[in-house]
Design a protein around this motif. Structure first.
Motif, short mmCIF file in Angstrom:
data_model
loop_
_atom_site.label_atom_id
_atom_site.label_comp_id
_atom_site.label_asym_id
_atom_site.label_seq_id
_atom_site.Cartn_x
_atom_site.Cartn_y
_atom_site.Cartn_z
N MET A 71 8.25 -6.49 -0.56
CA MET A 71 7.82 -5.52 0.44
C MET A 71 6.37 -5.10 -0.08
N PHE A 131 4.27 -7.78 -0.03
CA PHE A 131 3.82 -8.17 1.64
C PHE A 131 2.76 -7.14 2.10
N VAL A 179 -4.93 -26.63 -4.70
CA VAL A 179 -4.10 -25.65 -4.35
C VAL A 179 -3.31 -25.29 -5.61
N TYR A 197 7.22 -19.30 -3.57
CA TYR A 197 6.11 -19.74 -4.05
C TYR A 197 5.06 -19.65 -3.02
N PRO A 208 0.93 -19.98 -1.95
CA PRO A 208 -0.21 -21.06 -2.22
C PRO A 208 -1.46 -20.28 -2.26
N PHE A 229 -5.50 -21.18 -2.35
CA PHE A 229 -6.66 -22.22 -2.45
C PHE A 229 -7.87 -22.10 -2.87
N GLU A 280 -2.85 -15.62 5.00
CA GLU A 280 -1.82 -15.78 6.20
C GLU A 280 -0.74 -16.35 6.02
N LYS A 281 -0.89 -17.62 5.11
CA LYS A 281 0.22 -18.27 4.80
C LYS A 281 1.03 -17.83 3.91
N ALA A 303 1.44 -14.47 3.70
CA ALA A 303 2.47 -13.42 4.35
C ALA A 303 3.38 -14.17 5.23
N GLU A 304 3.17 -15.33 5.66
CA GLU A 304 4.06 -15.95 6.46
C GLU A 304 5.43 -16.42 5.48
N ARG A 305 4.95 -16.67 4.37
CA ARG A 305 6.03 -17.27 3.33
C ARG A 305 6.74 -16.15 3.06
N ALA A 319 7.33 -13.24 4.51
CA ALA A 319 7.86 -12.47 5.56
C ALA A 319 9.29 -13.44 5.68
N ALA A 320 9.10 -14.63 5.62
CA ALA A 320 10.45 -15.41 5.73
C ALA A 320 11.44 -14.96 4.74
N LEU A 327 11.53 -12.28 2.94
CA LEU A 327 12.13 -10.87 3.35
C LEU A 327 13.06 -10.74 4.37
#
Lengths: 121, 219
Positions: free
Chosen positions: B38, B41, B93, B102, B104, B106, B147-148, B150-152, B154-155, B157
């Motif tokens: 958290m 995130f 990457v 994990y 990423p 860039f 954004e990627k 955050a997405e990872r 979030a999933a 979490l």
């Protein structure tokens, strides 16, 4: 080279032309169905890193999609496309202007993680 | 709360005690993981939100410029000008492990010149708008990166939160209820045997007393 990936953009003709000059791989799509089809194909493309072990890596690390096309992608499809670490699928405002879709998407991510969108204004 | 379907034996009691212990330990660890995730995130999401606003603004402007530039040329000329770009982009990457997720990172490598066309048929505005694109491109990559991430996160979490809740509100109370049930059952059995023994003892004593009284009467 081992750690190098390409970048792709999917969008309508006017949008992708500008990015083409930058050296991105461009794919033309005008409807959401076309976009989803292209995205799945791009995701499937892999480069063999190590011939002995058969280790592969995805060809594209980032795929930009214009917002007007990204909006229509169904949740199931999006989940299938984005469950791995790569590629990152990122909506960008297209030539038709910003639609706030990107900001809403961040809101959705927050909601998924926290339980409610705590940054909502 | 639902009790687990087990026999109220000492053996089960011992088993359940170890299970409760590991469930509590697991709950604590997962909760710590959730807190850690958290924290990361929140930082990432805040950054993502401001960066997205910034990038969208810039990008809209760039597109507007590009549109104006392209309106001064015929579509054929524009397309042929941009058909074979000499600029190349490549992405390096790296991944970083945050609480077993994990994420990423860039690293952009740009090569070549974007203005790779004849200047005769193209307008000067095209050059300007293309360099605007190039200027904003690194922040676009940065946006994709966070954004990627955050997405990872979030999933991860989400699943962690579900696990923590399942342990906290379902498994641990159930185990504790069952433990209580078994202890009560065992205590009850113990009391029952005690009472039984006492009654038997009393009966024997009564019989002995009656015998003694009879003998005394006979004398």
């Amino acid at each position: 080279m081992k750690n190098n990936y390409s970048i792709a953009i999917v969008g309508n003709k006017e949008t992708i032309l500008g990015f083409k000059a930058l050296g991105l791989k461009t794919f033309n799509a005008n409807t959401t169905e076309e976009t989803v089809k292209i995205l799945f194909e791009l995701k499937k493309q892999e480069i063999v890193v190590d011939e002995k072990t058969g280790e592969t890596k995805p060809e594209y690390a980032i795929i930009f999609v214009t917002e007007d096309l990204a909006m229509g992608i169904s949740k199931d499809d999006y989940k299938k496309l984005s469950q791995q670490a790569l590629p990152a699928i990122v909506p960008v405002p297209g030539s038709k202007g910003a639609t706030n879709y990107g900001i809403r998407r961040i809101g959705q991510i927050v909601e998924q993680a926290v339980g409610s969108d705590i940054f909502k204004e | 709360m639902a009790r687990l379907n087990v026999n109220p034996t000492r053996m089960e009691l011992l088993n359940l005690k170890t299970r409760t212990k590991s469930a509590k330990r697991g709950h604590k660890l997962l909760k710590d993981k959730q807190d850690g995730l958290m924290k990361t995130f929140m930082e990432i999401v805040k950054e993502a939100k401001s960066l997205r606003k910034e990038v969208e603004e810039k990008l809209s402007k760039a597109f507007k410029n590009f549109m104006q530039a392209s309106s001064m040329m015929t579509p054929e000329v524009l397309e042929s000008a941009l058909l074979y770009p000499s600029a190349k982009v490549e992405l390096e990457v790296k991944t970083k492990n945050v609480m077993s997720v994990y994420i990423p990172y860039f690293n952009l490598k740009q090569e070549g010149d974007i203005l790779n066309y004849g200047y005769l048929q193209t307008s000067g505005e095209l050059d300007i708008s293309l360099s605007a694109f190039q200027e904003l491109f690194p922040s676009l990559i940065k946006l994709a990166e966070i954004e990627k991430q955050a997405e990872r996160l979030a999933a991860e979490l989400e699943t962690t939160r579900r696990r923590v809740n399942a342990l906290e509100h379902k498994l641990i109370p159930d185990l504790e209820d069952t433990l209580k049930f078994i202890t009560m059952k065992l205590d009850e059995a113990e009391r029952a045997t005690k009472v039984g023994t006492m009654r038997v003892k009393a009966m024997i004593e009564a019989a002995e007393a009656a015998e003694a009284a009879e003998a005394a009467a006979a004398v």
